[in-house]
Structure formats: C-alpha cells, structure tokens
Design an enzyme around this catalytic site. Structure first.
Site, PDB file in Angstrom:
ATOM      1  N   ALA A  38      33.301  33.181  27.146  1.00  0.00           N
ATOM      2  CA  ALA A  38      34.171  32.159  27.521  1.00  0.00           C
ATOM      3  C   ALA A  38      35.879  32.539  26.966  1.00  0.00           C
ATOM      4  O   ALA A  38      36.893  32.376  27.536  1.00  0.00           O
ATOM      5  CB  ALA A  38      33.981  30.826  27.100  1.00  0.00           C
ATOM      6  N   SER A  87      35.120  43.628  40.225  1.00  0.00           N
ATOM      7  CA  SER A  87      34.891  42.301  39.246  1.00  0.00           C
ATOM      8  C   SER A  87      35.109  41.073  40.235  1.00  0.00           C
ATOM      9  O   SER A  87      35.407  41.236  41.253  1.00  0.00           O
ATOM     10  CB  SER A  87      35.705  42.282  38.024  1.00  0.00           C
ATOM     11  OG  SER A  87      35.662  41.379  37.155  1.00  0.00           O
ATOM     12  N   LEU A  88      35.239  39.691  39.474  1.00  0.00           N
ATOM     13  CA  LEU A  88      35.519  38.635  40.259  1.00  0.00           C
ATOM     14  C   LEU A  88      36.751  38.004  39.413  1.00  0.00           C
ATOM     15  O   LEU A  88      36.807  37.806  38.202  1.00  0.00           O
ATOM     16  CB  LEU A  88      34.603  37.972  40.261  1.00  0.00           C
ATOM     17  CG  LEU A  88      33.161  38.386  41.098  1.00  0.00           C
ATOM     18  CD1 LEU A  88      31.919  37.400  40.874  1.00  0.00           C
ATOM     19  CD2 LEU A  88      33.687  38.334  42.535  1.00  0.00           C
ATOM     20  N   LYS A 123      25.636  32.434  38.395  1.00  0.00           N
ATOM     21  CA  LYS A 123      26.088  33.837  37.876  1.00  0.00           C
ATOM     22  C   LYS A 123      25.258  34.102  36.742  1.00  0.00           C
ATOM     23  O   LYS A 123      25.527  33.734  35.699  1.00  0.00           O
ATOM     24  CB  LYS A 123      27.587  33.618  37.638  1.00  0.00           C
ATOM     25  CG  LYS A 123      28.309  35.084  37.222  1.00  0.00           C
ATOM     26  CD  LYS A 123      29.807  34.970  37.021  1.00  0.00           C
ATOM     27  CE  LYS A 123      30.239  36.310  36.481  1.00  0.00           C
ATOM     28  NZ  LYS A 123      30.067  36.781  35.040  1.00  0.00           N
ATOM     29  N   LYS A 296      31.189  33.122  47.636  1.00  0.00           N
ATOM     30  CA  LYS A 296      31.596  34.032  48.481  1.00  0.00           C
ATOM     31  C   LYS A 296      31.729  33.608  49.831  1.00  0.00           C
ATOM     32  O   LYS A 296      30.852  32.631  50.410  1.00  0.00           O
ATOM     33  CB  LYS A 296      30.551  35.236  48.522  1.00  0.00           C
ATOM     34  CG  LYS A 296      30.147  35.826  47.121  1.00  0.00           C
ATOM     35  CD  LYS A 296      29.195  36.896  47.142  1.00  0.00           C
ATOM     36  CE  LYS A 296      28.688  37.390  45.743  1.00  0.00           C
ATOM     37  NZ  LYS A 296      27.826  38.522  45.826  1.00  0.00           N
ATOM     38  N   CYS A 415      62.697  41.816   7.782  1.00  0.00           N
ATOM     39  CA  CYS A 415      64.035  42.575   7.432  1.00  0.00           C
ATOM     40  C   CYS A 415      64.935  41.673   6.774  1.00  0.00           C
ATOM     41  O   CYS A 415      65.753  42.020   6.148  1.00  0.00           O
ATOM     42  CB  CYS A 415      64.712  43.152   8.672  1.00  0.00           C
ATOM     43  SG  CYS A 415      65.328  41.942   9.792  1.00  0.00           S
ATOM     44  N   CYS A 430      64.428  37.143  15.612  1.00  0.00           N
ATOM     45  CA  CYS A 430      65.336  37.913  14.595  1.00  0.00           C
ATOM     46  C   CYS A 430      66.573  38.358  14.828  1.00  0.00           C
ATOM     47  O   CYS A 430      66.386  38.918  16.014  1.00  0.00           O
ATOM     48  CB  CYS A 430      64.346  38.965  13.927  1.00  0.00           C
ATOM     49  SG  CYS A 430      65.224  40.146  12.797  1.00  0.00           S
ATOM     50  N   CYS A 436      65.691  45.882  12.326  1.00  0.00           N
ATOM     51  CA  CYS A 436      64.316  45.380  11.972  1.00  0.00           C
ATOM     52  C   CYS A 436      63.255  46.466  12.163  1.00  0.00           C
ATOM     53  O   CYS A 436      62.901  46.644  13.438  1.00  0.00           O
ATOM     54  CB  CYS A 436      64.260  43.989  12.853  1.00  0.00           C
ATOM     55  SG  CYS A 436      62.615  43.293  12.486  1.00  0.00           S
TER      56      CYS A 436
END
Length: 699
Positions: A38, A87-88, A123, A296, A415, A430, A436
């Site tokens: 997750a 992949s999904l 899944k 799907k 710095c 900064c 720096c």
C-alpha cells in the site's frame, strides 16, 4: 493542504524516482520489501499525480515507464518476452473507477448509452509469471523482470501442481498464459515456522515467500515449497480463442489452469463497485492474500484500440483496497535542503508497525503544512500509508497539549544563508544558491542521474566526496576528472580498475544526447519531455540558446501577459510558442537562465568539453513519418486522443495548432478556423476516412 509549486514538484519527483527504484529493487529483485504494498502504491500514485499536474517535469527515469525490476544480478538465465509484460494503473476510490470508465468511453468515442462491459476479478498478491505453450506443451516459464526481459524459471514451475505440462484439449500453435504464482496463508505460516526453527531468515509476507521460492537457482528448493498459480491473461498468441476477455479466460480454465473464482462480467460502474465491495467483505476469510480488484474491458477489439500508455494498458485498472492507519510519536523534525533550495520538513517517528511494515519517517511538505497540523516534537500523531504522499500525518492527537510551538527555520541548515518564501509561494528556500553545498551537490547529482547523462560509477557518495575535496564545482568539472586520476587512485576504496572504469564512463559521455544534457542542467520547468520537445524543434543546443535568448520575455504579475521587445524577439517568441508543450513558464525560465551571466559561463564551459550531436528523432517508417499532423473538427470513428496516439505510433507529431510547419490536417465535420488557416497556408487536408487509410496502409 497548500498547492504544490513547480519547484517543489521537481524536487519531489526526483526523490520519488529514487525511492521507488530502491523499493522496486528490494521487492522484486531481493524479495525483501522495506515498505508495504500500500505504501509503495501510494508513492507511485503521488508520482503519477505530480506528472499529470506538471507534465514538463516528467523524468527520463520516471517510475511511470518502469515495469518490475532489472535482473542484471539474477543468478537465473534471462528470457526476453515476445510481448511485454505490463503493469497496471491503480484506482483508490469509487470516483476514480468511474473516471476510468469515462476515459475509456471518451477514447473509444462511444455514443451515450452504449454499455462498456468489464470483467472484475480479485487481484492476488503474488509473483507475475508467463507460461509459454507450443502445440499445447509447456516449453518455457519466465518471471516478469522489467517487463521486457524476465528470468527463466521453467524447471521451477514443473513443481507447481496448478501448472500443467500439457494443456487439455486443442490449443493454438503458440499461446502464453500469464498469471500469478502465490503461496496460501497457511502454507506461508508453516514455512516461516520451519525457517525459524532452522534459524533461517523469515519471509516478510506470502508474496515474498512465493517469489523467493520460485526464483531459486536450484529447482529442488522450489519443489519443497507449496506454491500455487492462477491465470488472468495472456501474452504472445498465434491465435486468440475468443472475442472477449471472459471467453479467453474461460478457455484457459478449460485447458486445465485455475482462474479466479470471483471473475465476473459487469456492465455498469455500479455492478463493478458492488462486486468490489463483495470481494472486500470476503477478503478476511480467504486462504490467500489479495490487495484489490482488477477491471478489464471485456471486448478484445476495444482493448486493441485502447492500447497502452508507458507501462500499463488503457483498458485495465486495479482498484486497490484502502490502507491502514496507526498512532505514534513525532520525535523530531529535520530539515532537508533540495537542489532548488527548498527546505522540506521531515518528521522522524517512533517506529510503528502498520500492516506488517515499520514506518519511521513522514514528510511534512512545507512550513504551511507544519502549521496546519500544529505538529511539534513530542506530539502523538495518526499516520496513514495512503493518500497524496505516503506516509503522511493524518491527525495530531495532542495539538491542544501545552507545548512550545515549532519554529520553522529562517536560515538554511546547510550554509547558514537566509531562508525566505517569495511572494505568493508557500515554500521556504535557501538564498545561498551556488554557495549552498546542498544545492550545488544536488544539481551535480541530477546532472549525472539516470534521466540525464547517466554516468555509471559517479553516484551520490562519490559526488559528495569529490565536491568535498574541491574537485567538482560545476558540470564541466566532471569532464576534467581524468586529470585527477592519480589523486582519485590515492583515495581509500579506489583501485586501478574502478578509477579507469569511472574515467571511461565519463569519456563515453563526451558526445551526449542533447536532450539529456539539457534536462541535466536542471533549468526550472524544463523536464525530460520538454527537453526532448525543444531539441526536436531546434536540433542543436546553440540554436536553442539563440532562439531562447531572443525570445526572452517579461511577465506582468497582474495581467500575466507576455511581451517581446524587438522584431527578432517576436519572431523567436512565435517560434517557441509553436512547440506543443512549451508555454510561457518554460520560455521565461529559459530566457532567465541564459540572461544570467553565471549560467552562460557554466553553459560555455560545459560545451567546450562535450560535443552533443544534432538531435534527430528516429521515427517509424510510414507515409506520415516525421510530419506534423493536426486533427480538427469532430472525429466520428475515434476520439481525438486515439487519433493522436495513432499519429505518434506512425512516427508523426500531433500538434494542436495549424502553422507553416504543419504538413497535414485531418478535418472532421465542424472544422472551422484551423481548416481555413490550412487552406490559406496551402496545407494538405484529408478527411477521417483518408486518415484511416493511412493508418491501415502502415499496418
């Protein structure tokens, strides 16, 4: 929550790319995850959200284009996949599922009311595996790997009872069945008990136990592990036995392979979500781990039209289950300084176990976020492993307890320079710039990163070391390191071979890809995609500098309008704005960059040491290869997105406006000003049928 700025997004995307790559390697290559599924999903989700919000900042090493992991160090043989294992994309809410279906409808240009049938199945949390059958006989099994190349586990799967060596009944000449190797909860508990008794390492969860068991060099080890398999799709196929997802999966089941018992065909969003909730409610009683439901598009012809994005199909989506929350103590707040100078507060937590994963750090984004939660060291907070940024603080349980308010620093911890927030911005930065060390070294690290010059051997620790020795001040100094060969060799840990390899890697970048070099300079708003678009238009870096300098514009804070002074500037500005994806912020950032004397010095110094060749994009051979195409009017057989995707596949560039550089206009009914401009410029115009003929001829 305050809105993310472009500078913050660039910095965060850089960190996310590193985090995701590290966790991917730990999860896939070593079967030893450092965070939960997750939490990993949420990191990827945050990355995708930032890329969608800031497309110009998409990195070359973006996790969006990565699948699985590299397998260079694997003891198993490598196996190329004939069809890439994808992949999904993920959804985490009902609204996202509804939007997924809406996107499908828009892409396919479906009339209102026409149903989009979907399959929905649980899944399973396992290891992806592809089984290649030829004439019905199993000839090879491979893990996903990086999606293009996997590991050969053919001897290992022979010990998995769910995987037949020969398919039942008639099968195509070639058919690759894809699914998940997994381990049931009871088997996992028994295995870990045996591991503990033997004094061996325990597995983190059933998925990693399955992965570690399958990816064994000695198949006899796999034989002792109770692995299971079920199928959910296919890859290369000489023949597809069906016209829908359901039909083909049913045929796979008839061949003798298990499929999800919860596979169901649904025709509405409501049906999908009802099935999702039903599976979620039954999840605790299952004998195996699942982490969501996969949807799907059922029709295979629609799947083909929808195609793919970088690493996932447009026709599928994983609807993940919600993550968990936990309480812990915020012990300290540290400040990190990024390469843009942004001060990012990071909370250090008392370690807390959430879903089997120990969480110790949490990002607090910026000063406003710290104030919003009212967090101080010592507060008890609720941490969640899902959402915009993971882990994140959801609630401060002790904000009303009397305690000194946390004071956000007004000076850089690296710095000592003053740290301020510019008008209209929430980020504190900064002001030290190149003095720096945090910013200077981070810029150098970005320059040699995977998405930029990708110099092997020049990692973060090495840059920090060389910077500390005064050897690296700017990117050009990298190409002078060969002069310090003896000095490097005198350092602890460096040997002849490692020094020579580093120098060879640097010398190999003397003729770098121009777009990568441009991206590596870290110019604000110039991400990897924008860098490619710029170089595709201007070909060489000197030409880019000439046009960008001439197009230097001024911005009115009130009107937000852009003006150019001088005819040359106006012409250059028009040339810049004609590039898709290059807007006022990019033009202004480039102009500001080249207007600064220090930047010009760094640029000239670098280009005196490297020779990027002209940037030429290789395109697929087709009648429109290398041409610029504009679609206008209403397309009746496809959506505008699908048409543009077709153009890109054929090696063309899909532009949004008609100009003298336009080669072809595809006009549907209702075409207006663009069609008239095309006629005025003498640009070729065809109708939708003519475009379809070009696509068909190109195959």
């Amino acid at each position: 929550m305050t809105e993310t700025t472009q500078a913050e997004a660039a910095n965060e995307l850089m960190r996310l790319a590193k985090q995701i790559r590290r966790h991917n390697r730990a999860y896939h290559a070593h079967d030893a995850p450092e965070i939960s599924d997750a939490e990993f999903d949420a990191l990827v989700r945050r990355n995708a959200e930032l890329e969608a919000q800031f497309p110009a900042l998409v990195r070359a090493d973006s996790p969006t284009s990565d699948v699985g992991h590299e397998i260079a160090a694997s003891p198993l043989s490598k196996v190329p996949h004939e069809v890439r294992m994808m992949s999904l994309d993920n959804a985490f809410s009902d609204e996202e599922v509804a939007e997924f279906l809406a996107r499908v409808r828009r892409f396919l240009n479906l009339p209102e009311g026409e149903p989009v049938a979907m399959t929905a199945e649980d899944k399973i949390d396992g290891l992806s595996c592809s089984l290649r059958y030829e004439k019905g006989v199993l000839v090879r099994a491979a893990t996903r790997g990086d999606g293009q190349v996997g590991e050969d586990v053919t001897p290992n799967v022979a010990h998995i009872a769910d995987i037949p060596q020969k398919l039942e009944g008639r099968a195509p000449e070639v058919f690759e069945i894809r699914g998940e190797v997994y381990m049931e909860k009871a088997a996992f508990a028994a295995l870990n008990a045996a591991q503990e008794e033997a004094g061996d390492k325990l597995f983190a969860n059933p998925r990693n136990a399955a992965a570690g068991s399958l990816r064994q060099k000695d198949a006899n080890v796999t034989a002792k592990r109770p692995l299971r398999f079920w199928a959910h799709g296919w890859g290369a196929a000489s023949e597809v036995p069906g016209e829908t997802q359901m039909e083909v999966v049913e045929r796979i089941r008839q061949w003798g392979l298990p499929v999800s018992p919860d596979l169901k065909r649904c025709e509405t969003v409501e049906e999908l979500l009802q099935h999702y909730r039903s599976i979620s409610e039954g999840r605790p009683g299952l004998g195996y781990e699942i982490d969501g439901v996969v949807y799907k598009v059922d029709r295979l012809d629609w799947q083909k039209r929808l195609g793919f994005v970088a690493k996932a199909p447009r026709w599928a989506m994983a609807h993940k289950f919600p993550a968990e929350r936990a309480e812990t103590v915020l012990e300290t707040i540290d400040i990190q300084v990024g390469r843009t100078g942004k001060l990012t507060p990071v909370g250090r937590l008392a370690p807390v176990l959430v879903g089997g994963v120990t969480v110790t750090n949490v990002t607090l984004h910026n000063r406003d976020e710290v104030e919003r939660h009212g967090v101080r060291p010592g507060d008890r907070v609720v941490v969640q492993r899902a959402g915009d940024v993971i882990p994140q603080v959801v609630e401060n349980l002790t904000r009303d307890v009397p305690r000194e308010t946390y004071k956000f620093p007004d000076h850089c911890p690296e710095c000592g320079s003053e740290a301020v927030a510019e008008e209209g911005e929430v980020d504190v930065r900064c002001t030290g710039g190149l003095i720096c060390p945090a910013q200077r070294t981070e810029r150098l690290k970005h320059f040699v990163s995977r998405g930029a010059l990708d110099i092997e051997g020049l990692g973060e620790k090495t840059i920090d070391q060389f910077f500390g020795l005064g050897w690296l001040e700017s990117p050009a100094d990298i190409f002078r390191l060969h002069e310090r060969r003896d000095d490097i060799l005198a350092l602890d840990g460096w040997k002849e071979k490692s020094v020579d390899n580093l120098i060879a890697a640097i010398e190999g970048k003397r003729k770098p890809d121009a777009a990568r070099l441009l991206f590596g300079l870290g110019i604000r708003h110039v991400g990897v995609v924008t860098a490619r678009d710029l170089m595709r238009s201007f070909t060489t870096l000197p030409k880019l500098r000439e046009i960008a300098s001439a197009a230097h514009v001024t911005t009115s804070r009130d009107s937000k309008t852009k003006t150019a002074t001088g005819v040359g500037e106006l012409e250059a500005l028009n040339e810049m704005t004609s590039i898709d994806g290059v807007g006022p912020s990019v033009i202004e950032a480039l102009g500001d960059f080249f207007h600064e004397e220090h930047n010009r010095t760094v640029w000239d110094d670098l280009l005196s040491l490297v020779e990027p060749p002209p940037y030429i994009v290789e395109t697929q051979e087709s009648p429109v290869s290398g041409k610029t195409v504009v679609f206008t009017g209403k397309l009746e057989t496809m959506s505008r997105d699908e048409a543009k995707a077709q153009a890109e596949r054929l090696g063309a560039k899909a532009a949004g406006t008609v100009s003298a550089k336009t080669d072809l206009v595809v006009a549907g009914p209702g075409a207006g000003s663009k069609l008239k401009k095309a006629a005025d410029l003498g640009v070729e115009v065809i109708d939708e049928a003519g475009w379809a003929a070009i696509v068909e001829a190109a195959g």
